[in-house]
Design an enzyme around this catalytic site. Sequence first.
Site, short mmCIF file in Angstrom:
data_model
loop_
_atom_site.label_atom_id
_atom_site.label_comp_id
_atom_site.label_asym_id
_atom_site.label_seq_id
_atom_site.Cartn_x
_atom_site.Cartn_y
_atom_site.Cartn_z
N GLN A 1 55.97 52.92 40.44
CA GLN A 1 55.69 53.61 39.19
C GLN A 1 55.86 55.12 39.30
O GLN A 1 55.71 55.83 38.30
CB GLN A 1 54.28 53.27 38.73
CG GLN A 1 54.08 51.80 38.42
CD GLN A 1 52.62 51.44 38.17
OE1 GLN A 1 51.75 52.30 38.12
NE2 GLN A 1 52.35 50.16 38.00
N HIS B 1 50.01 53.79 39.67
CA HIS B 1 49.00 54.42 38.82
C HIS B 1 48.97 55.94 38.95
O HIS B 1 47.97 56.53 39.37
CB HIS B 1 47.62 53.83 39.12
CG HIS B 1 47.53 52.36 38.87
ND1 HIS B 1 46.37 51.65 39.05
CD2 HIS B 1 48.45 51.45 38.46
CE1 HIS B 1 46.58 50.38 38.77
NE2 HIS B 1 47.84 50.23 38.41
N GLU C 1 42.73 49.33 27.14
CA GLU C 1 41.75 49.98 26.27
C GLU C 1 42.35 51.14 25.47
O GLU C 1 43.29 51.81 25.92
CB GLU C 1 40.60 50.55 27.11
CG GLU C 1 39.79 49.55 27.87
CD GLU C 1 38.67 50.19 28.68
OE1 GLU C 1 37.91 49.45 29.31
OE2 GLU C 1 38.56 51.45 28.68
N TYR D 1 34.05 56.40 31.68
CA TYR D 1 34.60 55.26 30.95
C TYR D 1 34.61 53.96 31.77
O TYR D 1 35.20 52.98 31.34
CB TYR D 1 35.97 55.63 30.36
CG TYR D 1 35.74 56.59 29.21
CD1 TYR D 1 35.62 56.12 27.91
CD2 TYR D 1 35.51 57.94 29.44
CE1 TYR D 1 35.32 56.97 26.87
CE2 TYR D 1 35.21 58.81 28.41
CZ TYR D 1 35.11 58.31 27.11
OH TYR D 1 34.79 59.15 26.08
#
Length: 386
Positions: free
Chosen positions: A97, A163, A257, A267
Amino acid sequence: MAYSFSLNTRLHKTITGLLVIWLCGCLLTTAVYAQRIQTAFDVKLLARGLNHPWGMAFLPDGKMLVTERAGRLRIVAPDGRISEPVSNVPAVYHEKQGGLLDVALDPDFTTNRLIYLSYAEPVKTSDGTIASTAVARAELDGNSLKNLKVIFRQDPKTQGGQHFGSRLVFAPDGNLFITLGDRGNHMEEAQNTDNHIGTIIRIRPDGSVPDDNPFVNDKKAKPEIWSYGHRSVQGAAIHPKTGELWIHEHGPRGGDEINIPKPGKNYGWPHASYGMHYSMIPIKDEHAEQGYEEPIYYWTPSVAPSGMLFYTGGLFPGWRNSLFVGTLAGQHLIRLSVSENKVLSEEQLLKNTLRFRDVEQGPDGAIYLLTDEDDGKILKLVPAAN
């Protein structure tokens, strides 16, 4: 030269059957499930041949900057012509990624010519290459960058190619939001504010820290942090009425989300999620009772959201102030009707077609999509001709 063909996907009020996509003489047929489409539109192919494009930003002259994950920045003309790679782009860690990610223009671009790039920044060590998300700004001078300066580096750098985040969004007050990820194998660090893992960052355009950041007076915390407890945030947009930042983030197996990150709030990742770990270990879905913030909306199973846009243009009056989200695993475009801080309904467009990496509004009021593939495309949504 302009393409002599278009991706003529016309969606009317009710669609049942097949979505036919005509691309460069090749007829591709993809099943589409019955759905209610409230606005008719055509999809035109503006450009193709980009290698896994990731982010785009419109220049004042109607051209757009487009990043390719392999580390190339392109300028695409309104007729679809793609430039040679822009020179002097920073070196990137192009693994999984990682790579060259988002691009944004300075609010005063017309006078200072500054652009901002987020990317996976590599550092070689005796144990191999480590990386983290970095943000650089530079002056755009023709087809070259000059006076490049790194204004933010995610701390720490770690191994792995997962990520990195990362979207760049300027707030109405001129500060820059940077979305980050938990770097995959370091998810527990998303609960610690002494690093940048799994956080939203808020800085000034020069990289300095605003005085009203929530942790600016906490000597044990990183002063750039706006919020924490995030997994991997690949979509962000400013609400056109409230001026607040909205984000979406990837869950594990389920639990993608949408959040409105508040300063200093937690969160919950990885201790709260509406999904489960890839190992099939369940995660508590109770956020508030554990002291975490509840998402305002979530998807289970995962759609793998990427790119985010509040539509404010005039071409589609019925879509004004809708929230658009591209999906990767879902391979469709989502339109959400929102009121204040609530999602009222979801409409799925272009179902079962392509992996949509980014979604942006052009100066002409059209909606532009980037597709995540070797032969990456720029698609343009316009009102239906008939």
